[in-house]
Every structure is written in C-alpha cells, then in structure tokens.
Design an enzyme around this catalytic site. Structure first.
Site, mmCIF file in Angstrom:
data_model
loop_
_atom_site.group_PDB
_atom_site.id
_atom_site.type_symbol
_atom_site.label_atom_id
_atom_site.label_comp_id
_atom_site.label_asym_id
_atom_site.label_seq_id
_atom_site.Cartn_x
_atom_site.Cartn_y
_atom_site.Cartn_z
ATOM 1 N N LYS A 104 -0.743 -47.037 -1.860
ATOM 2 C CA LYS A 104 -0.307 -46.945 -0.117
ATOM 3 C C LYS A 104 -1.512 -46.297 0.537
ATOM 4 O O LYS A 104 -1.911 -46.875 1.491
ATOM 5 C CB LYS A 104 0.765 -45.665 0.024
ATOM 6 C CG LYS A 104 2.148 -46.219 -0.676
ATOM 7 C CD LYS A 104 2.938 -45.191 -0.705
ATOM 8 C CE LYS A 104 2.769 -43.803 -1.279
ATOM 9 N NZ LYS A 104 2.627 -43.848 -2.626
ATOM 10 N N ARG A 111 9.877 -38.530 1.960
ATOM 11 C CA ARG A 111 10.099 -38.540 0.669
ATOM 12 C C ARG A 111 11.398 -38.194 0.201
ATOM 13 O O ARG A 111 11.587 -38.358 -0.850
ATOM 14 C CB ARG A 111 9.043 -37.787 -0.230
ATOM 15 C CG ARG A 111 7.741 -38.422 -0.528
ATOM 16 C CD ARG A 111 6.981 -37.392 -1.088
ATOM 17 N NE ARG A 111 6.005 -37.954 -2.072
ATOM 18 C CZ ARG A 111 4.666 -38.265 -1.991
ATOM 19 N NH1 ARG A 111 4.041 -38.042 -0.628
ATOM 20 N NH2 ARG A 111 4.000 -38.366 -2.992
ATOM 21 N N ARG A 157 -7.450 -42.995 -11.495
ATOM 22 C CA ARG A 157 -7.804 -42.797 -9.997
ATOM 23 C C ARG A 157 -8.982 -41.685 -9.907
ATOM 24 O O ARG A 157 -8.842 -40.505 -10.651
ATOM 25 C CB ARG A 157 -6.559 -42.246 -9.095
ATOM 26 C CG ARG A 157 -7.009 -41.801 -7.763
ATOM 27 C CD ARG A 157 -5.861 -41.692 -6.934
ATOM 28 N NE ARG A 157 -4.938 -41.099 -7.326
ATOM 29 C CZ ARG A 157 -3.752 -40.971 -6.505
ATOM 30 N NH1 ARG A 157 -3.419 -41.903 -5.483
ATOM 31 N NH2 ARG A 157 -2.484 -40.188 -6.979
ATOM 32 N N ARG A 212 -7.625 -35.784 -9.490
ATOM 33 C CA ARG A 212 -6.763 -34.887 -9.084
ATOM 34 C C ARG A 212 -5.969 -34.229 -10.281
ATOM 35 O O ARG A 212 -5.608 -34.776 -11.361
ATOM 36 C CB ARG A 212 -5.626 -35.689 -8.050
ATOM 37 C CG ARG A 212 -6.341 -36.217 -6.834
ATOM 38 C CD ARG A 212 -5.549 -36.737 -5.958
ATOM 39 N NE ARG A 212 -4.139 -36.727 -5.921
ATOM 40 C CZ ARG A 212 -3.133 -37.536 -5.163
ATOM 41 N NH1 ARG A 212 -3.761 -38.450 -4.561
ATOM 42 N NH2 ARG A 212 -1.852 -37.180 -5.204
ATOM 43 N N ARG A 245 5.883 -36.568 -11.536
ATOM 44 C CA ARG A 245 5.882 -37.068 -10.138
ATOM 45 C C ARG A 245 6.653 -38.646 -10.179
ATOM 46 O O ARG A 245 7.411 -38.911 -9.032
ATOM 47 C CB ARG A 245 4.302 -37.399 -9.665
ATOM 48 C CG ARG A 245 3.535 -36.126 -9.270
ATOM 49 C CD ARG A 245 2.431 -36.262 -9.376
ATOM 50 N NE ARG A 245 2.022 -37.180 -8.056
ATOM 51 C CZ ARG A 245 0.846 -37.991 -8.328
ATOM 52 N NH1 ARG A 245 -0.061 -38.068 -9.435
ATOM 53 N NH2 ARG A 245 0.387 -38.661 -7.278
#
Ligand code: ADP
Ligand code: AMP
Length: 209
Positions: free
Chosen positions: A13, A88, A122, A155, A166
């Site tokens: 996203k 969300r 990531r 992260r 998550r």
C-alpha cells in the site's frame, strides 16, 4: 480523488501510494507513518502508542479517529487524499463516512506467503519513511538510503512474532472491511503480486472504470 488503500500489512500500500500521490496530485496519508513520526518525536501520543505498534496491535479507535480527523482538516487534503492503513476497523470506517465521502476503496490482494516475504525483507529509512526490500527493491548501496545516506533499519513490527500478530489482527479486525465496502459499491480489487509499476497501472485502469 478521495481514496482508501485497504489490504494486509506488507501488500504494498505504501509503495503504491508513494507513486499514486503524483498521479492524482493528492497527499499520501499513512496512519502508521503518523504514529511513527509521533514516536520518533517523543510526543505524548508517541509515548502512548509505542508499545502497541511494536507488538503489532491496533491503536484504540478513539485515538486513531481523532488523529485522522485533524489530518484531513489540513489544507493539502482539501482536494483529495490517499488514506493508507485507515480505516482498519468497522468503527473507524463508520467514523470516516461521517467525515468525508470516498470515490473508491482499493483492495490490494496478495497471498499470505508473499506477504510474509515482503514484510520480513522490508527495510526503511527512519527519517523519511522511504521503504525498500532487501531482494525486491534494494537500495543502491546495501543498508543505506539512496537519498539521505542514512542507515536503513528493520521495523520492530517486521520481526517474526509481530508479523504473526499483525496478520491475525488484520484477519480479525480489518478483513471485514472488504465486504463492508463491497456492499457500498466502493471496492476495487487489485492484484498486488505484480511489480510496483504494474500494480500502479492496474489500479489506475481499474479506477478509470
Ligand atoms: P504496506 O504499506 O502495505 O505495509 P509496503 O509498501 O511497505 O506495504 O511494502 C512491503 C514490502 O514489500 C516493502 O519492503 C516493499 O519494498 C515491498 N514491495 C512493495 N510492493 C512490492 C511489489 N509490487 N513487488 C515486490 N515487492 C514489493
Ligand atoms: P502500518 O504502517 O500501516 O503497517 O501501521 C503500523 C502500526 O500502526 C499498526 O500495526 C498499528 O499498531 C498502528 N496503526 C496504523 N494505522 C492504524 C489504524 N487505522 N488503527 C489502529 N492502529 C493503526
């Protein structure tokens, strides 16, 4: 253009929003980035949400909704926005519908194995939020941001335990928004498995319809 980007964490996203904001000339508003900026600047909000983000849980609706309400009042959002990572929950979606109308909700569709590969590889530049991937979108020099020269970090919530949490949180709280927005005729599904430029172009074509 008032757009919401929906989809599991790691679907791309933020990567597509960074490109789409120039196509539609609207700001990219990521609630995750807003929370991370507050944590970095050690604001009261940042102190309140730091442990929640690290664990991969959701920040309470009331806090998140007020933050978005204030952000949408800023001048740059007058002619539209890309909301990335908000809403969300159903409660957030109901609150958003009272703040503004939407042109479309883009649902980024990606298989779970690909999501895990994307999240675990990531890397981000802490000061700019620019996102890389060790295999799929590496920086020019390993571990270094292309523009600022700062070291890239992983992260906290891209570590294994937080990723698992998550994905569970996404299934339980956020996935129901797919049918919520489909029922309103706003949902546009986009295959997020292709390269970022292909995903962008699939999305732009789907939104033209
Ligand atoms: P989200 O904002 O949905 O959490 P990101 O945009 O941060 O996801 O992307 C997650 C990871 O996947 C990043 O490392 C990014 O570089 C990588 N990525 C994003 N889009 C693609 C894509 N189309 N193909 C391969 N890797 C991608
Ligand atoms: P993201 O950058 O979108 O992956 O978001 C990172 C984290 O910020 C999430 O795991 C949540 O802890 C928090 N967060 C971001 N957006 C929201 C939201 N709309 N509601 C609740 N928590 C959020």
């Amino acid at each position: 253009m008032n757009l919401v980007f929906l989809g599991p964490p790691g679907a791309g996203k933020g990567t597509i929003a960074a490109k789409a904001k120039d196509v539609y000339k609207v700001p990219h508003i990521s609630t995750g980035d807003l929370f991370r900026a507050n944590i970095k600047n050690e604001t009261e909000l940042g102190k309140k949400v730091k442990a929640i983000l690290a664990a991969g849980d959701l920040v309470p609706d009331s806090v998140t909704i007020e933050m978005v309400r204030e952000r949408l009042k800023e001048a740059d959002a007058k002619n539209g926005f890309i909301l990335d990572g908000f809403p969300r929950t159903i409660a957030q979606a109901d609150a958003l519908s009272e703040m503004t109308g939407l042109d479309a909700v883009v649902n980024f569709v990606l298989a779970k194995e690909e999501i895990i590969k994307r999240l675990s590889g990531r890397r981000v530049c802490k000061s700019t939020g620019r996102t890389y991937h060790v295999l799929f979108n590496p920086p020019k020099v390993e571990g270094i941001d292309d523009e600022t020269g700062e070291p890239l970090i992983q992260r906290d919530d891209d570590k294994e335990d937080a990723i698992r949490n998550r994905l569970e949180v996404y299934e339980a709280s956020t996935a129901p928004l797919i049918e919520y927005y489909r029922a309103k005729g706003l949902l546009v599904d986009v295959d997020a498995s292709k390269s970022p430029d292909e995903v962008l172009s699939l999305m732009v074509k789907a939104l033209e319809k």
